[in-house]
Design an enzyme around this catalytic site. Structure first.
Site, mmCIF file in Angstrom:
data_model
loop_
_atom_site.group_PDB
_atom_site.id
_atom_site.type_symbol
_atom_site.label_atom_id
_atom_site.label_comp_id
_atom_site.label_asym_id
_atom_site.label_seq_id
_atom_site.Cartn_x
_atom_site.Cartn_y
_atom_site.Cartn_z
ATOM 1 N N CYS A 72 0.870 -1.178 0.000
ATOM 2 C CA CYS A 72 0.000 0.000 0.000
ATOM 3 C C CYS A 72 0.906 1.227 0.000
ATOM 4 O O CYS A 72 1.715 1.401 0.920
ATOM 5 C CB CYS A 72 -0.858 -0.042 1.259
ATOM 6 N N CYS A 182 -0.820 3.770 -6.512
ATOM 7 C CA CYS A 182 -1.691 3.112 -5.531
ATOM 8 C C CYS A 182 -1.858 1.677 -6.002
ATOM 9 O O CYS A 182 -2.052 1.439 -7.199
ATOM 10 C CB CYS A 182 -3.041 3.825 -5.480
HETATM 11 N N1 DGL Z 1 -3.933 0.569 -2.026
HETATM 12 C C1 DGL Z 1 -3.542 1.691 -1.323
HETATM 13 C C2 DGL Z 1 -2.366 2.428 -1.859
HETATM 14 O O1 DGL Z 1 -1.547 1.821 -2.511
HETATM 15 C C3 DGL Z 1 -4.456 2.471 -0.474
HETATM 16 C C4 DGL Z 1 -5.623 3.079 -1.085
HETATM 17 C C5 DGL Z 1 -6.537 3.615 -0.027
HETATM 18 O O2 DGL Z 1 -6.922 2.856 0.843
HETATM 19 O O3 DGL Z 1 -6.878 4.800 -0.091
HETATM 20 O O4 DGL Z 1 -2.215 3.591 -1.637
#
Ligand code: DGL
Length: 258
Positions: A72, A182
């Protein structure tokens, strides 16, 4: 070492990273946490993101993980320093792939699509400052994208409308690279390919994270040397069916309240 690699994300997006890791390290056992109940992380405060990252880390450590992949960008850019300072296992993080985009752009303009939490983080600014000299970096918060993906609406009219609005200023600036900052966003690639002019290249950090995971396992003699089919378990505190779908029903998904 047969202990599992732990992977966590705010939801199902980090499965894009799991898939890269599993392709490169097929014998490694893994445990994945989809913290969908608390998604999106992107609009939360730094402290909230740190607290959630600690909660996920402690659960993975209680399941005996030998290394943790923070799959993430939002959690990495806000919390990885603290995780590394507090726990005694190696952590692999993920950040937007600004460097390859900035080094290869011909038009001297690149677009970055990421969450508010990532784009406002200190770590993101440090990396951008380092590589973006003389380059127009068009940053865009992907507001609303993660909830749609978490809701199984990745390929939808609503998503198309959001992306159209977010790509507009980037295309106006004549970007030739779009950085997906993301881990949910690689699932948008089929739609983005329909929407972007042919010369715009899309990049993400998934493969780089998998390679880094392999390097760190090797350096710490943590690789699983048994060439047996791996066990890959997925836990979600959200909807099991959504996670199963994104994994094309190939892995075991369990419901867990955390
Ligand atoms: N998948 C996540 C990232 O890479 C988080 C997205 C989120 O929960 O806002 O930032």
């Amino acid at each position: 070492m047969t202990q599992p690699i732990g992977i966590f994300d705010s939801g199902i997006g980090g499965t894009s990273i799991f898939k890269e890791i599993h392709a490169l390290l097929p014998y490694e056992n893994t445990i994945y946490l989809a913290d969908s109940k608390y998604a999106p992380y992107g609009n939360k405060s730094k402290q909230e993101i740190i607290d959630l990252s600690i909660k996920n880390t402690e659960l993975l450590l209680s399941k005996n993980c030998k290394l943790i992949v923070v799959a993430c960008n939002t959690a990495t850019t806000n919390a990885i320093k603290i995780l590394r300072n507090n726990y005694n296992v190696p952590f692999i993080g993920i950040e937007p792939a600004i460097k390859p985009a900035a080094l290869n752009t011909q038009t001297k303009a690149i677009g970055i699509l990421a969450t508010k939490g990532t784009l406002s983080s200190e770590l993101f600014h440090q990396t951008t400052d380092l590589y973006s000299n003389g380059i127009n970096v068009v940053e865009q918060v992907g507001e609303g994208i993660v909830p749609l993906i978490e809701d199984g609406k990745t390929y939808s009219e609503e998503m198309k409308a959001l992306l159209e609005a977010y790509l507009k200023p980037m295309l106006k600036a004549n970007i030739d690279y779009l950085v997906l900052g993301c881990t949910h966003y690689p699932y948008l690639i089929p739609l983005l390919l329909e929407m972007l002019p042919k010369h715009v290249k899309i990049i993400d950090s998934g493969l780089a994270v998998a390679r880094q995971t392999k390097n760190i396992l090797e350096q710490n003699t943590l690789l699983n040397l048994r060439k047996k089919a791996s066990k890959n378990i997925f836990y979600t505190n959200g909807r099991v069916s959504i996670l199963k779908d994104i994994l094309e029903n190939q892995f075991e998904v369990k419901s867990l309240d955390f």
